[in-house]
Design a protein around this motif. Structure first.
Motif: not given
Length: 687
Positions: A87-105
């Motif tokens: 996947g891409g660099h999250p700092g550049h806005g990549h990734g699905r909004p549902s990705d991440g630990a709970r509270g960080l999606r």
């Protein structure tokens, strides 16, 4: 023609902060000699005879326990890249909004230089309260062209920093918002400001714009919006001229007596309140940080150790009140640099400066309780090469809201033991080369001890009385050989894991000629991006004097090999620089606000998982406007609150020539403000 001031034309300051900000917030601390010139030993050294056999055994025991604890160890095994996929660099806005630990999606906000508060996709925001908005009965509406000290004393103060939201018992949908007001920037407050000749009215307005605010806020049921409740009976302003009480073992000391207060127990005002804390018994704590800059004509080694200059001050307050002239009132500066305790629910309570917690540049103070109910307060001294502290109360908190319980709990921080930290790395010195390269064991880590400084009226520091330890706490830390750190700022214990997280903002002097070089707890020379330290004490006894530690984050651009994100794949994290304030969300994630982003983009707020397979995954949640700093994060289920401090504070900016149009658009004065962020669909943050 207005002359250009020399300090406003200097090269960019360390950490990416403007010269104007450094000039007014901390008195240009980075351009002055480092106050800590002691030759005490550093990480990896052992102080012969200073540590008891019991302390060393406890420190070793913590390391043994955490190493053997498996899933509850200080740092679990590093997650693998495969676990998260490509996947891409999250700092550049990549990734699905549902990705991440709970509270960080949420989809991370990209680094930017936009003159606004930028929030994730699907989120909304609004300004809760601005500098100058009336909160007390009789206070007028804000008019920057007709401002007065009397008006400001009833209005929300300037440069909001620490924030706390407390439940307001018996009032549905309402909470109490408590805010620090760290400092004033007269260039951005007054048209035609002449720094060489401030007027009395300007000075008195600045006095009234410092301090603390308490204001009730009403929650809108269907969103996360908060609206101030003006004229609420609990609304309150405390300023640089309000009455404060000195309490604890140093109260009444000859070192705290002045001509206006021969008893040494009553102080006018609180200054440079940076971050703070919220106690389990419902009060708030407020750290007096860069107080030194307000005092002129300092002399002697103790003034120098605290950074008090030998000449005039920037604001020239000493022209209007002799207490700011150290040559006339040498003890007045000793009455600042404390932790202030406020009871927001009691408008008649005189806020107290708790001397048992020591005097230094307090960034914050956040307590937790031992298993038997005694508060433990963690504190950082925000100065290059200064120290990390904790205080352990000898008294237990009483539960319940009775008057007797409240009065008892207001004494908890006056009785106990003050400690300073010494950290020892577990890698050979040759493997810590100042570049940030990990040692052969793959982590910057080790053990540490809390060295006692004073308990009540008993000093544990040879050659210093207890009163001297509390008033000159920095000197006590020097004498016992505490570890010199890279600007320890906010310190927060996790309410879930019990681990303690320390934001170390930066230290561009580390490794320079004449200064200490890198060590395992501060592993980079010329450290411009900072790092986050993680401590593990005995979970059931945080009053113990031993701990284990590891670096949780080594900040900077993830493409830089000198960065580290708790072992998480670095192509999946946002860039971060200069961690400052920290807070926890209801899910146990750590949220970090930044101050002085040295990566060339605006400061922001970040969330990072501290446990589980995503530990170390850091995502940027918002950015703040031009010239601003992100402060005071409060993370609730349905909203995030941030204090947007010093927007538009860019070199050369004035009221007439603003560098920002936030928050009210072109033609309106720039105003520090509190912002609430919430989901448009009304659901909880990051789930």
């Amino acid at each position: 023609m207005r002359r250009l001031l020399p300090l406003l034309t200097k090269a960019p300051h360390a950490g990416g902060r403007s010269a104007l900000t450094c000039r007014y917030r901390c008195g240009d601390a980075c351009f002055h000699e480092v106050p800590n010139t002691s030759d005490n030993e550093y990480v990896g050294d052992v102080i012969a005879g200073a540590l008891s056999r019991r302390s060393m055994m406890r420190a070793a025991a913590v390391v043994t326990v955490t190493a053997a604890a498996g899933a509850t160890a200080l740092v679990p095994g590093a997650p693998s890249a495969e676990a998260h996929g490509a996947g891409g660099h999250p700092g550049h806005g990549h990734g699905r909004p549902s990705d991440g630990a709970r509270g960080l999606r949420f989809r991370p906000v990209a680094p930017n230089r936009d003159d606004k508060v930028t929030v994730p996709e699907g989120y909304a925001q609004h300004v809760v309260i601005r500098w100058g908005e009336p909160i007390l009965r009789g206070a007028p509406s804000f008019d920057p062209d007709r401002q007065s000290a009397r008006a400001q004393a009833g209005q929300f103060g300037y440069n909001n920093d620490f924030l706390s939201l407390l439940p307001l018992r018996g009032e549905r949908g309402r909470q109490l918002l408590v805010a620090n007001h760290e400092y004033t920037d007269e260039f951005l407050m007054f048209k035609g400001y002449d720094p060489e000749n401030p007027t009395r009215e300007q000075v008195e307005i600045a006095w009234a714009a410092h301090g603390l605010s308490v204001v009730a806020v009403q929650e809108e049921h269907r969103s996360g919006r908060l609206t101030p409740v003006t004229r609420h009976p609990l609304n309150r302003r405390l300023t640089a001229t309000s009455r404060f009480e000195l309490t604890g073992p140093a109260a009444g000391s000859a070192l705290l007596r002045t001509s206006a207060d021969p008893a040494g127990r009553t102080v006018l005002g609180t200054l440079n309140n940076c971050a703070g804390g919220t106690t389990p018994w419902g009060t708030t704590l407020h750290g007096e940080e860069n107080f030194n800059q307000y005092f002129a004509n300092g002399s002697g080694p103790t003034d120098k150790r605290y950074g008090i200059g030998s000449g005039a001050t920037e604001r020239k307050w000493e022209r209007f009140d002799d207490r700011f002239d150290a040559a006339k009132e040498p003890n007045e500066s000793h009455r600042f640099g404390w932790v202030v305790e406020l009871d927001p629910h009691d408008p008649d309570f005189t806020p107290a400066k708790r001397t048992a917690l020591g005097r230094f540049k307090h960034e914050a103070a956040q307590p937790r309780l031992t298993s038997d109910g005694r508060p433990v307060v963690y504190m950082g001294d925000d100065e290059r090469f200064d120290y990390l502290y904790k205080f352990v109360s000898s008294k237990r908190m009483k539960k319940g809201g009775s008057r007797a319980a409240r009065e008892h709990n207001r004494t908890l921080l006056d009785h106990g033991t003050l400690y300073v930290a010494k950290l020892t790395g577990d890698s050979p010195a040759a493997e810590v080369d100042g570049t940030g390269k990990l040692p052969n064991d793959g982590e910057f880590d080790g053990s540490g001890v809390w060295i006692p400084l004073a308990t009540g009226e008993v000093s544990h520091v040879p050659g210093m009385s207890a009163e001297e330890v509390y008033v000159f706490t920095r000197l006590a830390g020097d004498k016992v050989g505490a570890t010199k750190m890279d600007r320890p700022e906010d310190v927060e214990p996790s309410p879930r894991s019990g681990r303690v997280y320390v934001a170390l903002t930066n230290n561009s002097n580390r490794g320079k000629s004449g200064y200490p070089g890198a060590d395992e707890a501060n592993p980079r020379n010329l450290n411009k991006h900072g790092h986050v330290l993680e401590l593990a004490e005995h979970w059931d006894d945080p009053s113990s004097d031993g701990f284990a530690w590891r670096l949780f984050l080594v900040a900077g651009d993830p493409t830089d090999p000198a960065t580290y994100f708790a072992g998480f794949p670095k192509d999946r994290v946002s860039p971060i620089s200069c961690p400052d304030n920290v807070a926890f969300d209801p899910h146990g994630n750590l949220w970090i606000s930044t101050d002085g982003n040295a990566l060339g983009t605006h400061d922001g707020l970040y969330g990072v998982a501290t446990q589980g397979s995503r530990r170390g995954e850091l995502k940027q949640f918002l950015t703040v406007p031009t010239g601003a700093e992100t402060c005071g994060p409060v993370i609730q289920d349905r909203r995030v609150l941030v204090a947007v401090q010093h927007p538009g504070e860019v070199d050369g900016a004035t009221v007439e020539k603003p560098a920002s149009t936030w928050p009210d658009g072109p033609g309106r004065i720039v105003r520090p403000s509190v912002v609430a962020v919430y989901r448009k669909d009304g659901r909880d943050i990051g789930v």
